[in-house]
Structure formats: structure tokens, C-alpha cells
Design an enzyme around this catalytic site. Sequence first.
Site, PDB file in Angstrom:
ATOM      1  N   HIS A 129      -2.752  -1.078   6.182  1.00  0.00           N
ATOM      2  CA  HIS A 129      -3.953  -0.233   6.200  1.00  0.00           C
ATOM      3  C   HIS A 129      -4.931  -1.116   5.312  1.00  0.00           C
ATOM      4  CE1 HIS A 129      -2.744   1.818   2.721  1.00  0.00           C
ATOM      5  NE2 HIS A 129      -3.832   1.722   2.521  1.00  0.00           N
TER       6      HIS A 129
ATOM      7  N   HIS B 177      -8.336  -5.797   1.502  1.00  0.00           N
ATOM      8  CA  HIS B 177      -7.096  -6.325   1.648  1.00  0.00           C
ATOM      9  C   HIS B 177      -6.029  -5.275   2.404  1.00  0.00           C
ATOM     10  CE1 HIS B 177      -6.982  -3.728  -2.126  1.00  0.00           C
ATOM     11  NE2 HIS B 177      -5.542  -3.708  -1.525  1.00  0.00           N
TER      12      HIS B 177
END
Length: 178
Positions: A37, A120
Site C-alpha cells: 500500500h 512509497h
Amino acid sequence: MPRLFAGLEIPAEIGQTLANLRGGLPGARWIDPENYHVTLRFIGDIDGVSANEIAYLMSRVERRPFEVAVRGLSSFGGKKPRAVVASVDPSRPLLELQSELERLVRRCGLEPEGRKFTPHVTLARLRDSCDRDVADYLSVRGYFPTKIFTASRFVLFSSRASTGGGPYLVEDSYALCA
């Protein structure tokens, strides 16, 4: 008390591409692809009343779907690397959504996020990995063709405090509407 965070889910096909980059790095604890995620705002351990208030405020977010580009690997931690991550382009719509979520969470009385937002996807958490091993890994596997997906929703995830890296549960989802 639930440990919560808001984020973007990674589509399964991109997750598989990222999962294929696993392995070959001593001291890496690889995250399962279903737990990949992009964290938009870590909320932390909060009581049920605060969790409900945050969930309600997030339901009022009105944003359009936007493209998310996942491009290349890097690491966090410098000389003492602590994670291998897939970089996500900090596009304007992504940054605006993250900023709005930050404002909503602060409106509920939580402290501001202490770290600058660097979008990220965490692929591995590192223990006792030396910077040379990480550099060697990144030189071999750090590049892959950019993968783009459309974020059509963001979600409120929960996790267990004792287990970094999942499993994460989707507690609620919020559509990004055109």
C-alpha cells in the site's frame, strides 16, 4: 484500540511485479504482496470515538480519481538501511489528497505527522542489513519499468500493533469520484 492509517491499495498485477523483486537480500523481512500500500497518513492507536470521527470526516473528502506511478526501488535509512521501498511519484493530486487527510486528522486532535510525506510502497523491512548489501541488491533489482494505476478510492486500514508489515484490514473505503 485500533491502530489505523489511511492509504492507497496497490492493484494485484502491480503487486505481483513488485513481489517478483523479492529475495537475495540478507536481513530482509519481505512484506506479503496483499499488504502492499501507499500510506497517506499514519493515525496510530486511537479510541473508538476518535476512529469513528476520523472515518466520518474522511467520508466527506471529495477528490477525483488520479494516476499513481510506481517507479524504481530505493531504500530508507541511509548508512543504516531499515527498508526497501518502491518509489511513488509525488504527483499533485496525490500530495493534495495527503494534505487534506493530514488536516482532517489534525482537526480530530491528533499531532501533526512528524516526517515529511515521501510516497512509497514498503517491500521489505531490514534488520542487520549492511548498506553494501542493500546497494548491491538495488543495483541488480532497483530498476523496473514504471507501473501506473488509477487510484479510484483510498481506504482506512487497521493493523495489529505487534506485527509491522501486515496483515492489514480495510476498515472503510472512500471513493474518489469524477
